[in-house]
Design an enzyme around this catalytic site. Structure first.
Site, mmCIF file in Angstrom:
data_model
loop_
_atom_site.group_PDB
_atom_site.id
_atom_site.type_symbol
_atom_site.label_atom_id
_atom_site.label_comp_id
_atom_site.label_asym_id
_atom_site.label_seq_id
_atom_site.Cartn_x
_atom_site.Cartn_y
_atom_site.Cartn_z
ATOM 1 N NE ARG A 13 28.716 -10.762 -19.862
ATOM 2 C CZ ARG A 13 27.871 -11.791 -19.754
ATOM 3 N NH1 ARG A 13 26.893 -11.759 -18.856
ATOM 4 N NH2 ARG A 13 27.978 -12.852 -20.520
ATOM 5 C CG PHE A 20 19.023 -8.543 -9.826
ATOM 6 C CD1 PHE A 20 18.303 -9.355 -8.960
ATOM 7 C CD2 PHE A 20 18.566 -7.250 -10.062
ATOM 8 C CE1 PHE A 20 17.134 -8.890 -8.361
ATOM 9 C CE2 PHE A 20 17.413 -6.775 -9.464
ATOM 10 C CZ PHE A 20 16.691 -7.584 -8.618
ATOM 11 C CG ASP A 38 23.558 -12.064 -7.011
ATOM 12 O OD1 ASP A 38 23.308 -11.976 -8.229
ATOM 13 O OD2 ASP A 38 23.129 -13.000 -6.290
ATOM 14 C CB ALA A 92 18.379 -6.046 -6.050
ATOM 15 C CG ASP A 98 20.395 -9.326 -16.164
ATOM 16 O OD1 ASP A 98 19.289 -9.641 -16.631
ATOM 17 O OD2 ASP A 98 21.431 -10.005 -16.349
ATOM 18 C CB CYS A 140 15.817 -13.371 -18.599
ATOM 19 S SG CYS A 140 15.657 -13.764 -16.859
HETATM 20 N N1 SAH Z 1 23.584 -9.951 -14.829
HETATM 21 C C1 SAH Z 1 24.121 -11.278 -14.595
HETATM 22 C C2 SAH Z 1 23.063 -12.331 -14.515
HETATM 23 C C3 SAH Z 1 21.994 -12.112 -13.470
HETATM 24 S S1 SAH Z 1 21.118 -13.543 -13.056
HETATM 25 C C4 SAH Z 1 25.196 -11.576 -15.639
HETATM 26 O O1 SAH Z 1 25.312 -10.864 -16.657
HETATM 27 O O2 SAH Z 1 25.931 -12.540 -15.454
HETATM 28 C C5 SAH Z 1 20.156 -13.062 -11.699
HETATM 29 C C6 SAH Z 1 20.887 -12.960 -10.372
HETATM 30 O O3 SAH Z 1 19.972 -12.365 -9.440
HETATM 31 C C7 SAH Z 1 21.331 -14.271 -9.741
HETATM 32 O O4 SAH Z 1 22.712 -14.230 -9.534
HETATM 33 C C8 SAH Z 1 20.579 -14.325 -8.387
HETATM 34 O O5 SAH Z 1 21.397 -14.806 -7.327
HETATM 35 C C9 SAH Z 1 20.260 -12.884 -8.146
HETATM 36 N N2 SAH Z 1 19.087 -12.572 -7.307
HETATM 37 C C10 SAH Z 1 17.898 -13.209 -7.248
HETATM 38 N N3 SAH Z 1 17.048 -12.555 -6.418
HETATM 39 C C11 SAH Z 1 17.726 -11.477 -5.942
HETATM 40 C C12 SAH Z 1 17.380 -10.406 -5.065
HETATM 41 N N4 SAH Z 1 16.172 -10.320 -4.513
HETATM 42 N N5 SAH Z 1 18.309 -9.465 -4.814
HETATM 43 C C13 SAH Z 1 19.540 -9.538 -5.371
HETATM 44 N N6 SAH Z 1 19.924 -10.534 -6.207
HETATM 45 C C14 SAH Z 1 19.023 -11.490 -6.497
#
Ligand code: SAH
Length: 415
Positions: free
Chosen positions: A231, A247, A269, A299, A319, A359
Protein backbone atom coordinates in the site's frame (compact mmCIF):
# COMPACT_ATOMS: atom_id res chain seq x y z
CA UNK A 1 -4.55 -10.90 38.40
CA UNK A 2 -8.37 -11.14 38.54
CA UNK A 3 -8.89 -10.00 34.93
CA UNK A 4 -6.79 -12.86 33.70
CA UNK A 5 -8.53 -15.38 35.93
CA UNK A 6 -11.86 -14.16 34.57
CA UNK A 7 -10.59 -14.43 31.03
CA UNK A 8 -9.45 -17.97 31.61
CA UNK A 9 -12.83 -18.91 33.00
CA UNK A 10 -14.58 -17.27 30.05
CA UNK A 11 -12.25 -18.87 27.56
CA UNK A 12 -13.81 -22.16 28.53
CA UNK A 13 -10.38 -23.67 28.33
CA UNK A 14 -9.19 -26.22 30.81
CA UNK A 15 -5.69 -25.19 31.81
CA UNK A 16 -3.07 -27.63 30.63
CA UNK A 17 -1.71 -29.90 33.31
CA UNK A 18 1.53 -31.45 32.24
CA UNK A 19 1.65 -35.14 33.00
CA UNK A 20 3.91 -37.75 31.49
CA UNK A 21 4.61 -36.44 27.98
CA UNK A 22 3.53 -38.77 25.17
CA UNK A 23 6.29 -39.62 22.74
CA UNK A 24 6.43 -40.15 18.99
CA UNK A 25 9.11 -42.00 17.11
CA UNK A 26 9.61 -39.82 14.02
CA UNK A 27 10.19 -41.90 10.88
CA UNK A 28 13.83 -41.63 9.73
CA UNK A 29 12.93 -39.93 6.44
CA UNK A 30 11.31 -37.06 8.40
CA UNK A 31 13.91 -36.38 11.09
CA UNK A 32 16.10 -34.13 8.91
CA UNK A 33 12.97 -32.24 7.87
CA UNK A 34 12.17 -31.55 11.54
CA UNK A 35 15.80 -30.68 12.32
CA UNK A 36 15.94 -28.23 9.38
CA UNK A 37 13.04 -26.29 10.82
CA UNK A 38 9.92 -27.53 9.01
CA UNK A 39 7.14 -26.99 11.55
CA UNK A 40 4.62 -29.69 10.52
CA UNK A 41 4.22 -33.45 10.66
CA UNK A 42 1.21 -34.82 8.79
CA UNK A 43 -1.01 -37.45 10.41
CA UNK A 44 -0.62 -39.78 7.43
CA UNK A 45 3.18 -39.65 7.69
CA UNK A 46 3.66 -40.57 11.34
CA UNK A 47 2.55 -43.46 13.59
CA UNK A 48 -0.47 -43.03 15.87
CA UNK A 49 0.22 -41.84 19.41
CA UNK A 50 -1.82 -44.06 21.74
CA UNK A 51 -3.74 -42.12 24.36
CA UNK A 52 -2.69 -38.66 23.11
CA UNK A 53 -5.34 -35.93 23.16
CA UNK A 54 -5.60 -32.68 21.23
CA UNK A 55 -3.47 -30.11 23.02
CA UNK A 56 -0.94 -32.57 24.38
CA UNK A 57 2.72 -31.66 24.20
CA UNK A 58 4.55 -34.55 22.57
CA UNK A 59 8.25 -35.41 22.72
CA UNK A 60 9.61 -36.25 19.27
CA UNK A 61 12.15 -39.06 19.21
CA UNK A 62 14.69 -39.70 16.47
CA UNK A 63 17.08 -42.56 15.79
CA UNK A 64 18.00 -44.50 18.92
CA UNK A 65 14.95 -42.91 20.60
CA UNK A 66 16.93 -39.73 21.19
CA UNK A 67 14.71 -36.66 21.76
CA UNK A 68 14.84 -34.33 18.72
CA UNK A 69 12.10 -31.87 19.66
CA UNK A 70 8.69 -31.16 21.07
CA UNK A 71 5.40 -30.66 19.29
CA UNK A 72 1.74 -29.80 19.84
CA UNK A 73 -0.72 -32.57 18.99
CA UNK A 74 -4.03 -32.21 17.13
CA UNK A 75 -6.01 -35.45 16.93
CA UNK A 76 -8.31 -34.23 14.15
CA UNK A 77 -6.26 -32.09 11.81
CA UNK A 78 -4.31 -33.54 8.85
CA UNK A 79 -1.43 -31.65 10.50
CA UNK A 80 -1.08 -33.94 13.51
CA UNK A 81 1.94 -32.22 15.05
CA UNK A 82 3.15 -28.64 15.06
CA UNK A 83 6.79 -28.47 16.09
CA UNK A 84 7.42 -26.08 18.97
CA UNK A 85 11.08 -26.62 19.63
CA UNK A 86 14.04 -28.58 18.32
CA UNK A 87 16.59 -27.16 20.67
CA UNK A 88 18.15 -29.49 23.20
CA UNK A 89 17.01 -28.79 26.74
CA UNK A 90 14.24 -26.44 25.65
CA UNK A 91 10.93 -27.27 27.29
CA UNK A 92 7.59 -26.48 25.61
CA UNK A 93 5.30 -24.67 28.04
CA UNK A 94 4.54 -21.28 29.63
CA UNK A 95 8.18 -20.18 29.84
CA UNK A 96 8.77 -20.97 26.15
CA UNK A 97 5.58 -19.11 25.08
CA UNK A 98 6.79 -16.13 27.09
CA UNK A 99 10.19 -16.18 25.41
CA UNK A 100 8.72 -16.60 21.93
CA UNK A 101 6.29 -13.69 22.40
CA UNK A 102 9.07 -11.45 23.74
CA UNK A 103 11.32 -12.35 20.78
CA UNK A 104 8.55 -11.69 18.28
CA UNK A 105 7.71 -8.35 19.89
CA UNK A 106 11.39 -7.32 19.84
CA UNK A 107 11.67 -8.34 16.16
CA UNK A 108 8.72 -6.05 15.26
CA UNK A 109 10.32 -3.20 17.12
CA UNK A 110 13.59 -3.83 15.31
CA UNK A 111 12.11 -4.07 11.80
CA UNK A 112 8.95 -1.93 11.56
CA UNK A 113 8.35 1.80 11.53
CA UNK A 114 6.34 1.72 14.76
CA UNK A 115 6.55 5.47 15.14
CA UNK A 116 4.06 5.82 12.27
CA UNK A 117 2.47 2.36 12.30
CA UNK A 118 0.40 0.78 15.06
CA UNK A 119 -1.27 -1.99 13.03
CA UNK A 120 1.04 -4.96 12.62
CA UNK A 121 1.33 -8.69 13.15
CA UNK A 122 2.83 -9.64 16.51
CA UNK A 123 2.81 -13.41 16.02
CA UNK A 124 2.85 -15.05 12.61
CA UNK A 125 2.47 -18.66 13.76
CA UNK A 126 5.12 -20.89 12.23
CA UNK A 127 7.34 -17.89 11.43
CA UNK A 128 7.52 -16.95 15.09
CA UNK A 129 7.87 -20.57 16.18
CA UNK A 130 4.43 -20.64 17.77
CA UNK A 131 2.82 -22.63 14.95
CA UNK A 132 -0.93 -22.14 14.62
CA UNK A 133 -1.06 -18.86 16.57
CA UNK A 134 -1.75 -15.54 14.87
CA UNK A 135 -1.86 -12.30 16.87
CA UNK A 136 -2.35 -8.89 15.29
CA UNK A 137 -1.94 -5.55 17.02
CA UNK A 138 -4.37 -2.69 16.35
CA UNK A 139 -3.57 0.48 18.28
CA UNK A 140 -3.05 -1.35 21.56
CA UNK A 141 -5.66 -4.07 21.04
CA UNK A 142 -4.54 -7.60 20.26
CA UNK A 143 -6.60 -9.90 18.05
CA UNK A 144 -5.87 -13.60 18.37
CA UNK A 145 -6.70 -16.29 15.85
CA UNK A 146 -5.88 -19.98 16.14
CA UNK A 147 -5.38 -22.56 13.39
CA UNK A 148 -5.89 -25.44 15.80
CA UNK A 149 -7.88 -26.10 19.01
CA UNK A 150 -4.71 -27.75 20.32
CA UNK A 151 -3.77 -24.31 21.66
CA UNK A 152 -6.92 -23.98 23.79
CA UNK A 153 -5.52 -25.75 26.88
CA UNK A 154 -2.48 -23.45 26.67
CA UNK A 155 -4.50 -20.29 26.12
CA UNK A 156 -4.27 -19.00 29.72
CA UNK A 157 -0.46 -19.21 29.59
CA UNK A 158 -0.35 -17.66 26.13
CA UNK A 159 -2.56 -14.77 27.29
CA UNK A 160 -0.28 -14.24 30.27
CA UNK A 161 2.74 -14.09 27.95
CA UNK A 162 1.01 -11.59 25.64
CA UNK A 163 -0.10 -9.45 28.57
CA UNK A 164 3.35 -9.38 30.08
CA UNK A 165 5.15 -8.40 26.87
CA UNK A 166 2.63 -6.30 24.94
CA UNK A 167 0.63 -4.74 27.80
CA UNK A 168 -2.48 -4.60 25.60
CA UNK A 169 -5.64 -2.54 26.19
CA UNK A 170 -7.57 -5.73 25.46
CA UNK A 171 -7.25 -9.13 23.82
CA UNK A 172 -10.00 -10.17 21.40
CA UNK A 173 -10.29 -13.78 20.29
CA UNK A 174 -11.34 -14.00 16.64
CA UNK A 175 -11.86 -17.77 16.79
CA UNK A 176 -10.51 -20.63 14.78
CA UNK A 177 -9.43 -20.26 11.16
CA UNK A 178 -10.85 -22.72 8.65
CA UNK A 179 -14.53 -23.43 8.27
CA UNK A 180 -14.45 -27.06 9.40
CA UNK A 181 -14.37 -26.04 13.06
CA UNK A 182 -17.78 -25.39 14.61
CA UNK A 183 -17.88 -21.68 15.48
CA UNK A 184 -20.78 -22.16 17.88
CA UNK A 185 -18.54 -24.15 20.20
CA UNK A 186 -18.28 -21.80 23.23
CA UNK A 187 -14.56 -22.56 23.56
CA UNK A 188 -13.86 -21.23 20.09
CA UNK A 189 -16.53 -18.53 19.69
CA UNK A 190 -15.16 -15.00 19.12
CA UNK A 191 -15.11 -12.81 22.23
CA UNK A 192 -13.02 -10.47 24.35
CA UNK A 193 -10.71 -12.53 26.55
CA UNK A 194 -8.97 -9.82 28.49
CA UNK A 195 -9.17 -6.10 29.26
CA UNK A 196 -11.35 -3.67 27.32
CA UNK A 197 -13.82 -4.58 24.60
CA UNK A 198 -12.42 -3.21 21.34
CA UNK A 199 -14.53 -0.31 20.02
CA UNK A 200 -16.67 -0.95 16.93
CA UNK A 201 -14.00 0.80 14.86
CA UNK A 202 -10.41 1.01 16.00
CA UNK A 203 -8.56 3.90 14.37
CA UNK A 204 -5.06 2.72 13.44
CA UNK A 205 -2.08 4.24 11.66
CA UNK A 206 -0.14 2.62 8.85
CA UNK A 207 2.90 4.62 7.79
CA UNK A 208 0.91 7.58 9.03
CA UNK A 209 -2.20 6.66 6.99
CA UNK A 210 -5.32 6.44 9.14
CA UNK A 211 -7.52 3.37 8.78
CA UNK A 212 -10.63 2.17 10.60
CA UNK A 213 -10.63 -1.47 11.64
CA UNK A 214 -13.66 -3.54 12.59
CA UNK A 215 -12.09 -6.53 14.29
CA UNK A 216 -15.44 -8.24 14.92
CA UNK A 217 -17.00 -8.12 11.46
CA UNK A 218 -13.86 -7.62 9.39
CA UNK A 219 -12.13 -10.31 7.36
CA UNK A 220 -9.06 -12.02 8.81
CA UNK A 221 -8.40 -10.16 12.06
CA UNK A 222 -9.72 -6.89 10.60
CA UNK A 223 -7.09 -5.75 8.09
CA UNK A 224 -4.87 -7.38 5.49
CA UNK A 225 -1.69 -6.34 7.27
CA UNK A 226 0.46 -8.30 4.83
CA UNK A 227 -0.14 -5.64 2.15
CA UNK A 228 1.07 -2.73 4.27
CA UNK A 229 4.35 -2.13 2.42
CA UNK A 230 2.61 -2.60 -0.92
CA UNK A 231 0.00 0.00 0.00
CA UNK A 232 2.90 2.35 0.79
CA UNK A 233 4.34 1.60 -2.66
CA UNK A 234 1.00 2.35 -4.33
CA UNK A 235 0.85 5.62 -2.43
CA UNK A 236 4.26 6.49 -3.81
CA UNK A 237 3.36 5.88 -7.48
CA UNK A 238 -0.20 7.25 -7.63
CA UNK A 239 0.33 10.97 -8.21
CA UNK A 240 -1.99 12.30 -10.87
CA UNK A 241 -3.28 8.86 -11.87
CA UNK A 242 -6.79 7.56 -12.30
CA UNK A 243 -6.75 4.39 -10.19
CA UNK A 244 -8.90 1.27 -10.27
CA UNK A 245 -8.64 -0.86 -7.11
CA UNK A 246 -10.23 -4.26 -7.62
CA UNK A 247 -11.12 -6.42 -4.58
CA UNK A 248 -10.67 -3.28 -2.51
CA UNK A 249 -11.99 -4.61 0.81
CA UNK A 250 -12.14 -1.52 3.08
CA UNK A 251 -10.10 0.52 0.63
CA UNK A 252 -6.55 0.22 1.93
CA UNK A 253 -4.95 0.52 -1.53
CA UNK A 254 -7.58 3.09 -2.55
CA UNK A 255 -6.82 5.36 0.36
CA UNK A 256 -3.08 4.98 -0.22
CA UNK A 257 -3.58 5.99 -3.87
CA UNK A 258 -5.80 8.98 -2.97
CA UNK A 259 -3.36 10.21 -0.32
CA UNK A 260 -0.57 9.76 -2.85
CA UNK A 261 -2.31 12.23 -5.13
CA UNK A 262 -4.41 10.03 -7.45
CA UNK A 263 -6.85 12.21 -9.39
CA UNK A 264 -9.72 9.76 -8.90
CA UNK A 265 -9.92 6.33 -7.29
CA UNK A 266 -12.50 3.65 -8.07
CA UNK A 267 -12.86 0.94 -5.41
CA UNK A 268 -14.62 -2.27 -6.35
CA UNK A 269 -15.59 -5.05 -3.94
CA UNK A 270 -18.43 -7.53 -4.01
CA UNK A 271 -19.11 -7.03 -0.29
CA UNK A 272 -21.33 -4.01 0.43
CA UNK A 273 -19.93 -3.75 3.98
CA UNK A 274 -16.38 -3.54 2.62
CA UNK A 275 -17.36 -0.71 0.24
CA UNK A 276 -19.07 1.16 3.09
CA UNK A 277 -15.87 0.69 5.08
CA UNK A 278 -13.82 2.11 2.19
CA UNK A 279 -16.05 5.18 2.06
CA UNK A 280 -15.72 5.63 5.84
CA UNK A 281 -11.94 5.33 5.57
CA UNK A 282 -11.85 8.17 3.02
CA UNK A 283 -13.95 10.29 5.37
CA UNK A 284 -11.67 9.49 8.33
CA UNK A 285 -8.72 10.85 6.36
CA UNK A 286 -10.52 14.05 5.42
CA UNK A 287 -10.93 13.06 1.76
CA UNK A 288 -14.24 13.76 0.05
CA UNK A 289 -15.73 10.37 -0.90
CA UNK A 290 -17.84 12.19 -3.52
CA UNK A 291 -14.67 12.87 -5.54
CA UNK A 292 -14.08 9.14 -5.85
CA UNK A 293 -16.07 6.10 -6.89
CA UNK A 294 -17.20 3.20 -4.69
CA UNK A 295 -18.73 0.20 -6.43
CA UNK A 296 -20.23 -2.89 -4.79
CA UNK A 297 -19.90 -5.33 -7.68
CA UNK A 298 -18.16 -8.38 -9.01
CA UNK A 299 -14.67 -7.40 -10.17
CA UNK A 300 -14.84 -9.54 -13.33
CA UNK A 301 -18.14 -7.94 -14.32
CA UNK A 302 -16.84 -4.49 -13.52
CA UNK A 303 -13.82 -5.06 -15.78
CA UNK A 304 -16.17 -6.15 -18.59
CA UNK A 305 -18.20 -2.97 -18.08
CA UNK A 306 -15.01 -0.85 -18.21
CA UNK A 307 -13.94 -2.62 -21.41
CA UNK A 308 -17.35 -2.01 -23.00
CA UNK A 309 -17.18 1.68 -22.00
CA UNK A 310 -13.51 1.90 -23.14
CA UNK A 311 -12.60 3.19 -19.72
CA UNK A 312 -8.91 2.88 -18.86
CA UNK A 313 -6.82 3.74 -15.79
CA UNK A 314 -3.24 4.81 -15.20
CA UNK A 315 -3.01 2.31 -12.34
CA UNK A 316 -4.98 -0.88 -11.75
CA UNK A 317 -4.59 -2.83 -8.49
CA UNK A 318 -5.74 -6.47 -8.49
CA UNK A 319 -5.71 -8.19 -5.09
CA UNK A 320 -8.25 -11.03 -5.20
CA UNK A 321 -9.00 -13.58 -2.48
CA UNK A 322 -7.26 -16.93 -2.87
CA UNK A 323 -8.58 -18.75 -5.93
CA UNK A 324 -6.78 -21.93 -4.82
CA UNK A 325 -7.62 -22.58 -1.18
CA UNK A 326 -6.87 -26.27 -1.86
CA UNK A 327 -4.18 -27.81 -4.02
CA UNK A 328 -6.83 -29.62 -6.09
CA UNK A 329 -8.20 -26.24 -7.16
CA UNK A 330 -4.86 -25.13 -8.64
CA UNK A 331 -5.65 -25.74 -12.31
CA UNK A 332 -8.93 -23.83 -12.16
CA UNK A 333 -7.24 -21.11 -10.12
CA UNK A 334 -4.49 -20.58 -12.71
CA UNK A 335 -7.13 -20.11 -15.40
CA UNK A 336 -9.08 -17.66 -13.21
CA UNK A 337 -5.98 -15.63 -12.29
CA UNK A 338 -5.02 -15.44 -15.97
CA UNK A 339 -8.50 -14.34 -17.04
CA UNK A 340 -8.63 -11.72 -14.29
CA UNK A 341 -5.15 -10.28 -14.82
CA UNK A 342 -5.53 -10.23 -18.60
CA UNK A 343 -8.78 -8.29 -18.24
CA UNK A 344 -7.13 -5.91 -15.77
CA UNK A 345 -4.07 -5.33 -17.97
CA UNK A 346 -6.35 -4.42 -20.89
CA UNK A 347 -7.82 -1.59 -18.82
CA UNK A 348 -4.41 0.01 -18.18
CA UNK A 349 -3.57 3.03 -20.34
CA UNK A 350 -0.46 2.57 -22.51
CA UNK A 351 2.53 3.06 -20.22
CA UNK A 352 0.31 2.87 -17.13
CA UNK A 353 0.86 0.66 -14.11
CA UNK A 354 -0.63 -2.61 -12.95
CA UNK A 355 -0.18 -4.12 -9.48
CA UNK A 356 -1.13 -7.79 -9.30
CA UNK A 357 -1.25 -9.88 -6.14
CA UNK A 358 -2.04 -13.45 -5.17
CA UNK A 359 -2.40 -14.78 -1.63
CA UNK A 360 -2.73 -18.47 -2.43
CA UNK A 361 0.08 -20.49 -0.86
CA UNK A 362 -0.35 -23.15 -3.56
CA UNK A 363 0.61 -20.62 -6.22
CA UNK A 364 4.39 -20.16 -5.98
CA UNK A 365 6.14 -17.00 -7.12
CA UNK A 366 7.37 -18.79 -10.25
CA UNK A 367 3.83 -19.91 -11.05
CA UNK A 368 2.48 -16.42 -10.49
CA UNK A 369 5.05 -14.83 -12.80
CA UNK A 370 4.13 -17.44 -15.41
CA UNK A 371 0.44 -16.57 -14.93
CA UNK A 372 1.28 -12.89 -15.48
CA UNK A 373 3.28 -13.71 -18.64
CA UNK A 374 0.28 -15.60 -19.97
CA UNK A 375 -2.09 -12.78 -18.91
CA UNK A 376 0.05 -10.22 -20.75
CA UNK A 377 0.11 -12.43 -23.85
CA UNK A 378 -3.68 -12.77 -23.80
CA UNK A 379 -4.05 -8.99 -23.32
CA UNK A 380 -1.49 -8.37 -26.11
CA UNK A 381 0.54 -6.07 -23.87
CA UNK A 382 4.19 -6.22 -22.81
CA UNK A 383 4.86 -5.88 -19.09
CA UNK A 384 8.02 -4.44 -17.58
CA UNK A 385 8.39 -5.48 -13.97
CA UNK A 386 9.30 -2.77 -11.46
CA UNK A 387 8.90 -4.60 -8.15
CA UNK A 388 8.40 -8.20 -7.04
CA UNK A 389 7.51 -8.62 -3.40
CA UNK A 390 6.60 -11.21 -0.81
CA UNK A 391 5.45 -11.02 2.81
CA UNK A 392 6.68 -8.10 4.94
CA UNK A 393 8.93 -8.40 7.99
CA UNK A 394 6.07 -8.95 10.45
CA UNK A 395 5.11 -12.11 8.49
CA UNK A 396 8.34 -14.14 8.79
CA UNK A 397 8.56 -17.68 7.37
CA UNK A 398 11.07 -20.40 8.18
CA UNK A 399 13.28 -20.98 5.12
CA UNK A 400 12.42 -24.68 5.22
CA UNK A 401 8.69 -23.95 5.13
CA UNK A 402 7.95 -22.90 1.56
CA UNK A 403 4.24 -23.63 2.19
CA UNK A 404 4.27 -20.58 4.42
CA UNK A 405 5.17 -18.22 1.58
CA UNK A 406 1.79 -17.26 0.26
CA UNK A 407 1.93 -13.62 -0.86
CA UNK A 408 3.05 -12.47 -4.28
CA UNK A 409 2.89 -8.84 -5.39
CA UNK A 410 4.13 -7.55 -8.73
CA UNK A 411 4.17 -3.94 -9.91
CA UNK A 412 4.69 -3.51 -13.64
CA UNK A 413 4.44 -1.01 -16.48
CA UNK A 414 2.00 -2.11 -19.17
CA UNK A 415 3.39 -0.96 -22.54
N1 SAH B 1 -6.71 -5.36 -1.13
C1 SAH B 1 -7.37 -5.50 0.16
C2 SAH B 1 -7.64 -6.92 0.53
C3 SAH B 1 -8.46 -7.72 -0.46
S1 SAH B 1 -9.17 -9.15 0.21
C4 SAH B 1 -6.58 -4.74 1.21
O1 SAH B 1 -5.42 -4.34 0.98
O2 SAH B 1 -7.12 -4.53 2.30
C5 SAH B 1 -10.22 -9.71 -1.05
C6 SAH B 1 -11.53 -8.96 -1.21
O3 SAH B 1 -12.15 -9.45 -2.41
C7 SAH B 1 -12.56 -9.16 -0.10
O4 SAH B 1 -12.89 -7.91 0.43
C8 SAH B 1 -13.78 -9.79 -0.81
O5 SAH B 1 -15.01 -9.25 -0.36
C9 SAH B 1 -13.56 -9.39 -2.24
N2 SAH B 1 -14.14 -10.24 -3.29
C10 SAH B 1 -14.25 -11.59 -3.32
N3 SAH B 1 -14.76 -12.00 -4.51
C11 SAH B 1 -14.98 -10.88 -5.24
C12 SAH B 1 -15.46 -10.64 -6.56
N4 SAH B 1 -15.83 -11.65 -7.35
N5 SAH B 1 -15.53 -9.37 -7.00
C13 SAH B 1 -15.15 -8.34 -6.21
N6 SAH B 1 -14.69 -8.50 -4.95
C14 SAH B 1 -14.59 -9.76 -4.47
Amino acid sequence: MPALALAIARAGAIAYSPGAMPTLLVPDRLTSHVAAGHPWLYADGVPAIPGARTGDLVTLLGQGRKPIGQALFDAESPIALRVLSTRRGEQAGPELWRRRVAEAWALRHATLDLEHTDAFRVLHGEGDRLPGVVVDHYAGFLVLKLDTPAWLPHLPDLLAALTETCDPRGIYFKGMSGSQRASDDPATAPRTLLGDEPPEHILVREHGMRLLVDVRRGQKTGLFLDQRENRALVRQVSRGRRVLNLFSYTGGFSLAAALGGASRVTSVDIAKGAIEGARANFGASGLDPASHEFVAADAFEHLSACAAAREQFELVVVDPPSFAPRKQALRAAEAAYTRLNAAAIRQVTPGGLVACASCSSHVTMDMFLKILRESARVARRALRVLEVRQEPADHPTPLHFPEGRYLKFVLAVAE
